[in-house]
Design an enzyme around this catalytic site. Sequence first.
Site, PDB file in Angstrom:
ATOM      1  N   CYS A  53       0.843  -1.194   0.000  1.00 49.48           N
ATOM      2  CA  CYS A  53       0.000   0.000   0.000  1.00 49.48           C
ATOM      3  C   CYS A  53       0.882   1.249   0.000  1.00 49.48           C
ATOM      4  O   CYS A  53       1.776   1.383   0.833  1.00 49.48           O
ATOM      5  CB  CYS A  53      -0.888  -0.009   1.236  1.00 49.48           C
ATOM      6  SG  CYS A  53      -1.900   1.463   1.396  1.00 49.48           S
ATOM      7  N   CYS A  56       0.230   3.164   3.588  1.00 43.31           N
ATOM      8  CA  CYS A  56       0.642   2.677   4.908  1.00 43.31           C
ATOM      9  C   CYS A  56       1.752   1.636   4.839  1.00 43.31           C
ATOM     10  O   CYS A  56       2.270   1.226   5.875  1.00 43.31           O
ATOM     11  CB  CYS A  56      -0.553   2.107   5.662  1.00 43.31           C
ATOM     12  SG  CYS A  56      -1.160   0.555   4.987  1.00 43.31           S
ATOM     13  N   CYS A 102      -7.384  -1.002   1.019  1.00 44.72           N
ATOM     14  CA  CYS A 102      -6.410  -1.496   1.979  1.00 44.72           C
ATOM     15  C   CYS A 102      -7.123  -1.663   3.314  1.00 44.72           C
ATOM     16  O   CYS A 102      -7.747  -0.732   3.812  1.00 44.72           O
ATOM     17  CB  CYS A 102      -5.269  -0.496   2.111  1.00 44.72           C
ATOM     18  SG  CYS A 102      -4.135  -0.895   3.464  1.00 44.72           S
ATOM     19  N   CYS A 105      -5.534   0.910   6.121  1.00 48.24           N
ATOM     20  CA  CYS A 105      -5.710   2.364   6.135  1.00 48.24           C
ATOM     21  C   CYS A 105      -6.872   2.839   5.272  1.00 48.24           C
ATOM     22  O   CYS A 105      -7.070   4.041   5.107  1.00 48.24           O
ATOM     23  CB  CYS A 105      -4.421   3.061   5.709  1.00 48.24           C
ATOM     24  SG  CYS A 105      -4.103   2.942   3.938  1.00 48.24           S
ATOM     25  N   CYS A 125      -8.268  -5.558  -9.981  1.00 48.68           N
ATOM     26  CA  CYS A 125      -7.840  -4.556 -10.944  1.00 48.68           C
ATOM     27  C   CYS A 125      -7.407  -3.320 -10.156  1.00 48.68           C
ATOM     28  O   CYS A 125      -8.237  -2.584  -9.630  1.00 48.68           O
ATOM     29  CB  CYS A 125      -9.010  -4.243 -11.871  1.00 48.68           C
ATOM     30  SG  CYS A 125      -8.604  -3.107 -13.194  1.00 48.68           S
TER      31      CYS A 125
HETATM   32 ZN   LIG Z   1      -2.874   1.042   3.416  1.00 50.51          ZN
END
Ligand SMILES: [Zn+2]
Length: 150
Positions: A53, A56, A102, A105, A125
Amino acid sequence: MADTAPRPKVVKTEAEWRALLTPEQFRVTRGHGTECAFSGPHLSQKEAGTYSCVCCGEPLFHSSAKFESGTGWPSFFQPVSKDAVSAVHDHSHGMHRIEIRCATCDAHLGHVFPDGPRPTGMRFCMNGVALTFRADAVADSAASEGAGER
Ligand SMILES: [Zn+2]
Protein backbone atom coordinates in the site's frame (compact mmCIF):
# COMPACT_ATOMS: atom_id res chain seq x y z
CA MET A 1 -16.23 -8.11 6.90
CA ALA A 2 -16.65 -7.74 10.61
CA ASP A 3 -15.80 -10.85 12.55
CA THR A 4 -12.07 -11.17 11.97
CA ALA A 5 -9.68 -9.71 14.47
CA PRO A 6 -8.87 -6.30 13.08
CA ARG A 7 -5.25 -5.34 12.70
CA PRO A 8 -4.39 -1.89 14.02
CA LYS A 9 -5.83 0.69 11.70
CA VAL A 10 -3.75 3.47 10.25
CA VAL A 11 -5.77 6.65 10.49
CA LYS A 12 -4.55 10.04 9.34
CA THR A 13 -6.17 13.33 8.57
CA GLU A 14 -6.60 14.49 5.01
CA ALA A 15 -3.80 17.02 5.51
CA GLU A 16 -1.47 14.31 6.77
CA TRP A 17 -2.19 12.11 3.76
CA ARG A 18 -1.67 15.04 1.41
CA ALA A 19 1.74 15.68 2.93
CA LEU A 20 2.68 12.04 2.50
CA LEU A 21 1.44 11.38 -1.01
CA THR A 22 1.84 12.81 -4.47
CA PRO A 23 -1.27 14.60 -5.79
CA GLU A 24 -2.07 11.63 -8.04
CA GLN A 25 -1.57 9.12 -5.23
CA PHE A 26 -3.81 11.22 -3.02
CA ARG A 27 -6.48 11.60 -5.69
CA VAL A 28 -6.68 7.85 -6.27
CA THR A 29 -6.23 6.40 -2.79
CA ARG A 30 -7.97 8.98 -0.63
CA GLY A 31 -10.35 10.41 -3.23
CA HIS A 32 -11.48 7.13 -4.81
CA GLY A 33 -10.00 8.11 -8.12
CA THR A 34 -8.89 5.93 -10.98
CA GLU A 35 -5.68 6.39 -12.88
CA CYS A 36 -5.90 6.44 -16.67
CA ALA A 37 -5.43 2.98 -18.16
CA PHE A 38 -1.83 2.25 -19.12
CA SER A 39 -0.67 5.38 -17.26
CA GLY A 40 0.31 3.94 -13.89
CA PRO A 41 3.44 2.21 -12.66
CA HIS A 42 4.00 -1.56 -12.29
CA LEU A 43 2.11 -2.50 -15.46
CA SER A 44 5.06 -4.23 -17.11
CA GLN A 45 6.79 -5.08 -13.85
CA LYS A 46 7.77 -8.75 -14.12
CA GLU A 47 10.20 -9.10 -11.24
CA ALA A 48 9.36 -11.23 -8.24
CA GLY A 49 8.37 -9.02 -5.37
CA THR A 50 5.71 -7.58 -3.16
CA TYR A 51 3.28 -4.80 -3.90
CA SER A 52 2.46 -2.75 -0.82
CA CYS A 53 0.00 0.00 0.00
CA VAL A 54 1.44 3.37 -1.02
CA CYS A 55 -0.25 4.95 2.00
CA CYS A 56 0.64 2.68 4.91
CA GLY A 57 3.21 0.23 3.50
CA GLU A 58 1.21 -2.87 4.30
CA PRO A 59 1.95 -5.76 1.86
CA LEU A 60 -1.10 -6.33 -0.34
CA PHE A 61 -0.16 -8.40 -3.39
CA HIS A 62 2.70 -10.59 -4.51
CA SER A 63 4.04 -10.86 -8.03
CA SER A 64 3.23 -14.58 -8.04
CA ALA A 65 -0.45 -13.60 -8.28
CA LYS A 66 0.07 -10.94 -10.95
CA PHE A 67 -1.14 -11.58 -14.46
CA GLU A 68 -1.42 -9.71 -17.72
CA SER A 69 -5.05 -8.69 -17.99
CA GLY A 70 -4.71 -6.38 -20.96
CA THR A 71 -6.81 -3.78 -19.19
CA GLY A 72 -4.05 -1.25 -18.59
CA TRP A 73 -4.09 -1.71 -14.84
CA PRO A 74 -1.93 -4.03 -12.73
CA SER A 75 -4.03 -7.13 -12.12
CA PHE A 76 -3.79 -9.89 -9.55
CA PHE A 77 -5.84 -13.00 -8.93
CA GLN A 78 -5.51 -12.81 -5.16
CA PRO A 79 -4.13 -10.60 -2.38
CA VAL A 80 -1.32 -11.79 -0.10
CA SER A 81 -3.98 -12.63 2.45
CA LYS A 82 -7.67 -12.07 2.50
CA ASP A 83 -7.28 -9.88 5.55
CA ALA A 84 -4.97 -7.52 3.69
CA VAL A 85 -7.77 -5.93 1.74
CA SER A 86 -11.40 -5.15 2.39
CA ALA A 87 -14.23 -5.28 -0.12
CA VAL A 88 -16.92 -2.63 -0.26
CA HIS A 89 -19.98 -2.48 -2.50
CA ASP A 90 -19.64 0.43 -4.87
CA HIS A 91 -22.70 1.72 -6.69
CA SER A 92 -21.03 4.75 -8.24
CA HIS A 93 -21.19 5.51 -11.97
CA GLY A 94 -24.43 3.58 -12.32
CA MET A 95 -22.66 0.26 -11.84
CA HIS A 96 -22.46 -2.26 -9.08
CA ARG A 97 -18.84 -3.09 -8.50
CA ILE A 98 -16.82 -4.39 -5.58
CA GLU A 99 -14.33 -1.82 -4.45
CA ILE A 100 -11.08 -3.05 -2.93
CA ARG A 101 -9.49 -1.06 -0.14
CA CYS A 102 -6.41 -1.50 1.98
CA ALA A 103 -7.72 -3.11 5.16
CA THR A 104 -5.19 -1.22 7.24
CA CYS A 105 -5.71 2.36 6.13
CA ASP A 106 -8.81 2.22 3.92
CA ALA A 107 -6.91 3.44 0.87
CA HIS A 108 -8.90 2.99 -2.31
CA LEU A 109 -6.96 0.48 -4.41
CA GLY A 110 -9.25 -0.52 -7.25
CA HIS A 111 -12.00 -3.04 -7.90
CA VAL A 112 -12.35 -6.80 -8.10
CA PHE A 113 -14.16 -8.61 -10.92
CA PRO A 114 -15.14 -12.28 -11.25
CA ASP A 115 -13.43 -12.80 -14.60
CA GLY A 116 -9.87 -13.54 -13.54
CA PRO A 117 -7.73 -16.60 -14.22
CA ARG A 118 -7.43 -19.74 -12.15
CA PRO A 119 -7.11 -20.63 -9.38
CA THR A 120 -9.37 -17.95 -7.93
CA GLY A 121 -11.22 -16.68 -10.99
CA MET A 122 -10.91 -13.22 -9.53
CA ARG A 123 -9.34 -10.17 -11.13
CA PHE A 124 -8.13 -7.56 -8.67
CA CYS A 125 -7.84 -4.56 -10.94
CA MET A 126 -5.56 -2.16 -9.10
CA ASN A 127 -4.40 1.38 -9.60
CA GLY A 128 -0.63 1.26 -9.98
CA VAL A 129 -0.19 4.53 -8.11
CA ALA A 130 -1.82 2.95 -5.06
CA LEU A 131 1.00 0.41 -4.83
CA THR A 132 4.72 0.43 -4.22
CA PHE A 133 6.87 -2.45 -5.44
CA ARG A 134 9.77 -4.02 -3.64
CA ALA A 135 11.65 -6.84 -5.32
CA ASP A 136 12.11 -10.03 -3.35
CA ALA A 137 15.59 -10.49 -2.00
CA VAL A 138 16.68 -13.52 -3.96
CA ALA A 139 20.21 -14.68 -3.35
CA ASP A 140 20.67 -16.67 -6.53
CA SER A 141 19.45 -13.94 -8.80
CA ALA A 142 22.10 -11.44 -9.72
CA ALA A 143 19.44 -9.45 -11.48
CA SER A 144 19.73 -5.91 -10.31
CA GLU A 145 17.95 -4.14 -13.08
CA GLY A 146 16.65 -1.63 -10.59
CA ALA A 147 13.39 -1.19 -12.42
CA GLY A 148 10.29 -0.43 -10.49
CA GLU A 149 11.74 1.33 -7.52
CA ARG A 150 11.05 4.99 -7.26
ZN1 LIG B 1 -2.87 1.04 3.42
